[in-house]
Design a protein around this motif. Structure first.
Motif, PDB file in Angstrom:
ATOM      1  N   TYR A 133       5.106  -1.392   1.605  1.00 57.99           N
ATOM      2  CA  TYR A 133       5.884   0.029   1.407  1.00 57.99           C
ATOM      3  C   TYR A 133       6.512   0.118   2.693  1.00 57.99           C
ATOM      4  CZ  TYR A 133       2.268   1.355  -2.236  1.00 57.99           C
ATOM      5  OH  TYR A 133       1.451   1.236  -3.073  1.00 57.99           O
ATOM      6  N   ARG A 137       3.143  -4.927  12.950  1.00 57.00           N
ATOM      7  CA  ARG A 137       2.260  -4.018  11.975  1.00 57.00           C
ATOM      8  C   ARG A 137       0.928  -3.968  12.771  1.00 57.00           C
ATOM      9  NH1 ARG A 137      -0.732  -5.916   7.859  1.00 57.00           N
ATOM     10  NH2 ARG A 137      -1.224  -3.916   7.099  1.00 57.00           N
ATOM     11  N   ALA A 163      -2.631  -3.374  12.005  1.00 56.17           N
ATOM     12  CA  ALA A 163      -3.289  -3.334  10.737  1.00 56.17           C
ATOM     13  C   ALA A 163      -4.491  -2.429  10.804  1.00 56.17           C
ATOM     14  CB  ALA A 163      -3.555  -4.648  10.228  1.00 56.17           C
ATOM     15  N   VAL A 218      -7.755   6.671   5.588  1.00 56.86           N
ATOM     16  CA  VAL A 218      -7.830   6.287   7.013  1.00 56.86           C
ATOM     17  C   VAL A 218      -7.354   7.109   7.852  1.00 56.86           C
ATOM     18  CG1 VAL A 218      -8.043   3.851   6.429  1.00 56.86           C
ATOM     19  CG2 VAL A 218      -5.890   4.848   6.585  1.00 56.86           C
ATOM     20  N   THR A 219      -6.607   8.096   7.713  1.00 59.14           N
ATOM     21  CA  THR A 219      -6.016   8.792   8.378  1.00 59.14           C
ATOM     22  C   THR A 219      -6.642  10.438   8.607  1.00 59.14           C
ATOM     23  OG1 THR A 219      -4.511   9.609   6.919  1.00 59.14           O
ATOM     24  CG2 THR A 219      -3.409   8.220   8.774  1.00 59.14           C
ATOM     25  N   GLN A 247     -10.058  10.589   7.590  1.00 59.48           N
ATOM     26  CA  GLN A 247     -11.248  10.092   8.115  1.00 59.48           C
ATOM     27  C   GLN A 247     -12.421  11.000   7.054  1.00 59.48           C
ATOM     28  OE1 GLN A 247     -11.816  10.227  12.276  1.00 59.48           O
ATOM     29  NE2 GLN A 247     -10.532   8.190  12.392  1.00 59.48           N
ATOM     30  N   PRO A 292      -0.352  12.673   2.677  1.00 53.53           N
ATOM     31  CA  PRO A 292       0.831  11.781   1.970  1.00 53.53           C
ATOM     32  C   PRO A 292       0.234  10.410   2.179  1.00 53.53           C
ATOM     33  CG  PRO A 292       1.768  13.369   3.567  1.00 53.53           C
ATOM     34  CD  PRO A 292       0.205  13.846   3.519  1.00 53.53           C
ATOM     35  N   GLN A 293      -0.597  10.158   3.103  1.00 56.43           N
ATOM     36  CA  GLN A 293      -1.283   8.866   3.414  1.00 56.43           C
ATOM     37  C   GLN A 293      -2.265   8.582   2.533  1.00 56.43           C
ATOM     38  OE1 GLN A 293      -4.509   7.756   4.834  1.00 56.43           O
ATOM     39  NE2 GLN A 293      -3.508   5.786   4.242  1.00 56.43           N
ATOM     40  N   ASP A 328      -0.361   7.492  -0.854  1.00 60.43           N
ATOM     41  CA  ASP A 328      -0.175   6.053  -0.651  1.00 60.43           C
ATOM     42  C   ASP A 328      -1.128   5.175  -0.915  1.00 60.43           C
ATOM     43  OD1 ASP A 328       2.699   6.184  -0.160  1.00 60.43           O
ATOM     44  OD2 ASP A 328       2.727   4.852   1.631  1.00 60.43           O
ATOM     45  N   ARG A 349      -2.017   5.174  -4.456  1.00 59.67           N
ATOM     46  CA  ARG A 349      -0.919   4.442  -5.130  1.00 59.67           C
ATOM     47  C   ARG A 349      -1.170   2.819  -5.006  1.00 59.67           C
ATOM     48  NH1 ARG A 349       5.009   3.593  -3.847  1.00 59.67           N
ATOM     49  NH2 ARG A 349       4.542   4.410  -1.810  1.00 59.67           N
ATOM     50  N   TYR A 350      -1.350   2.409  -3.995  1.00 57.72           N
ATOM     51  CA  TYR A 350      -1.434   0.962  -3.542  1.00 57.72           C
ATOM     52  C   TYR A 350      -2.746   0.604  -4.429  1.00 57.72           C
ATOM     53  CZ  TYR A 350      -2.487  -3.392  -1.123  1.00 57.72           C
ATOM     54  OH  TYR A 350      -2.555  -4.863  -1.004  1.00 57.72           O
ATOM     55  N   GLN A 392      -1.859   0.298  -8.005  1.00 55.81           N
ATOM     56  CA  GLN A 392      -1.393  -1.090  -8.265  1.00 55.81           C
ATOM     57  C   GLN A 392      -2.069  -2.219  -8.156  1.00 55.81           C
ATOM     58  OE1 GLN A 392       1.576  -1.705  -5.059  1.00 55.81           O
ATOM     59  NE2 GLN A 392       3.246  -0.134  -5.981  1.00 55.81           N
ATOM     60  N   VAL A 437      -7.386  -5.643   4.354  1.00 54.98           N
ATOM     61  CA  VAL A 437      -6.221  -6.484   5.190  1.00 54.98           C
ATOM     62  C   VAL A 437      -5.056  -5.400   5.699  1.00 54.98           C
ATOM     63  CG1 VAL A 437      -4.066  -7.906   4.379  1.00 54.98           C
ATOM     64  CG2 VAL A 437      -6.559  -8.404   3.782  1.00 54.98           C
ATOM     65  N   GLN A 438      -5.014  -4.337   4.704  1.00 57.16           N
ATOM     66  CA  GLN A 438      -3.866  -3.438   4.826  1.00 57.16           C
ATOM     67  C   GLN A 438      -4.357  -2.213   5.884  1.00 57.16           C
ATOM     68  OE1 GLN A 438      -0.561  -3.705   3.959  1.00 57.16           O
ATOM     69  NE2 GLN A 438      -1.000  -5.391   2.647  1.00 57.16           N
ATOM     70  N   TYR A 439      -5.318  -1.908   5.993  1.00 54.47           N
ATOM     71  CA  TYR A 439      -5.918  -0.772   6.659  1.00 54.47           C
ATOM     72  C   TYR A 439      -6.996  -0.827   7.668  1.00 54.47           C
ATOM     73  CZ  TYR A 439      -3.419   1.965   3.343  1.00 54.47           C
ATOM     74  OH  TYR A 439      -2.341   2.547   2.237  1.00 54.47           O
ATOM     75  N   GLY A 440      -7.330  -2.297   7.875  1.00 55.32           N
ATOM     76  CA  GLY A 440      -8.666  -2.554   8.571  1.00 55.32           C
ATOM     77  C   GLY A 440      -9.765  -2.101   7.928  1.00 55.32           C
ATOM     78  N   PHE A 468     -19.745  -2.956  16.989  1.00 53.85           N
ATOM     79  CA  PHE A 468     -20.411  -1.742  17.221  1.00 53.85           C
ATOM     80  C   PHE A 468     -20.786  -0.960  16.225  1.00 53.85           C
ATOM     81  CE2 PHE A 468     -19.935   2.913  18.234  1.00 53.85           C
ATOM     82  CZ  PHE A 468     -21.048   2.997  19.283  1.00 53.85           C
TER      83      PHE A 468
END
Lengths: 185, 153
Positions: free
Chosen positions: A119, A135, A137, B38-39, B41, B50-51, B54, B57-58, B61, B78-81, B93
């Protein structure tokens, strides 16, 4: 002797739990140490300058850290494709990148925050951005800058010290021009 | 001919195992309770941003691509941790999330055991003079008690 063990153990456990709670609370909020230093007229060292992040490109094969661009002004901009307020400042950042490149003065460096890489790549194409992007991540790099909401911009000088900070959209083009001049001084 | 028949039988026997080996596609209803926005929480199933849109949507997919639940979760990390997972990983921790309740319960049980042991050792009615046993009346008190009792006779 036995009578003392109970209260001591209880006190130790309570102290450990309080310490853990304190650490957890301190970890929750974004750090504003950089802002305080810049407001006080100091130029604090930029954090995590050696942290290697994946370069955002189609190949996703390289990693780079901020220190790779040491020696010139670096306009670090945290953004994401889902961030609706980021759109408005992309043209300004692109113009700034062209001006910095023309004068061999430095670069704009985008850091995508909690964003799906495909994206982000689509957004780069859509906005026609020519500056490099890394990035973040897991958000650990952004956390070191106290970044909790997008967009955020940090202007670094050639020694990788923070000269100016904008939490939220860049207020005006003049603000960015002034910050770059201060970083070049 | 006999060999062909045996091979056919073997293929029939292996068919269910092969079918089971085919990866199982997951669904939004299975994935959403296990991931976070992730934003914001908060669980992604409750998030409106919006996040979060997204992220959904991912996930859609990945599901459409035929990914399993494990594959979807792994792609999200992988994308967001690892913060994208509703249950934190059991290392670093984050391990305190699992350890602290165990330590607290163990400490409480130990404390309770200690207090119970002490309580059981303590006599139920402590003697007033601290010497143990029943209290002996003095001769004057004995005389007075007997005098009182005689009055009631």
């Amino acid at each position: 002797m036995n009578r003392r063990i109970g209260p001591i153990v209880t006190a130790l456990v309570a102290a450990a739990l309080l310490a853990l709670l304190g650490y957890g609370l301190a970890k929750q909020g974004p750090s504003r140490a950089l802002d305080a230093a810049v407001e006080a007229g100091r130029q604090p060292a930029a954090p995590q300058v050696s942290q290697a992040l994946p370069v955002l490109d189609r190949l996703r094969a390289q990693r780079a850290s901020i220190s790779h661009w040491r020696g010139g002004v670096i306009v670090v901009n945290f953004w994401a494709s889902w961030c609706t307020t980021c759109d408005a400042e992309e043209p300004l950042l692109e113009r700034t990148q062209r001006a910095l490149l023309a004068g061999h003065e430095g670069t704009v460096l985008g850091i995508t925050y909690k964003d799906v890489s495909s994206y982000s790549l689509s957004a780069i194409k859509r906005y026609g951005l020519s500056f490099p992007n890394l990035r973040d991540a897991d958000g650990s790099f952004a956390a070191a800058y106290g970044t909790a909401q997008l967009p955020e911009t940090f202007v670094l000088n050639s020694r990788l010290h923070v000269v100016a900070i904008s939490r939220g959209p860049i207020p005006q083009a003049a603000w960015l021009a002034r910050a770059i001049s201060a970083a070049e001084a | 001919m006999r060999r062909a028949g045996a091979l056919g039988l073997l293929a029939l026997l292996l068919l269910p195992a092969g079918a089971a080996a085919v990866k199982q596609r997951t669904s939004m209803s299975l994935v959403l309770p296990q991931v976070m926005c992730v934003t914001c929480q908060i669980p992604l199933s409750q998030a409106q941003s919006p996040q979060a849109d997204d992220e959904r949507r991912y996930i859609r997919q990945l599901i459409d691509r035929g990914d399993t639940l494990a594959q979807v979760k792994s792609a999200l990390v992988v994308q967001y941790g690892s913060a994208v997972l509703a249950l934190p990983p059991d290392r670093g921790f984050d391990v305190t999330v699992y350890l602290v309740p165990v330590v607290v319960v163990a400490a409480l049980v130990a404390l309770l055991a200690l207090l119970l042991t002490r309580w059981r050792r303590t006599p139920r009615s402590a003697p007033a003079d601290g010497a143990g046993g029943s209290r002996q009346l003095s001769s004057a008190d004995t005389a007075r008690l007997e005098e009182d009792l005689r009055r009631y006779d």
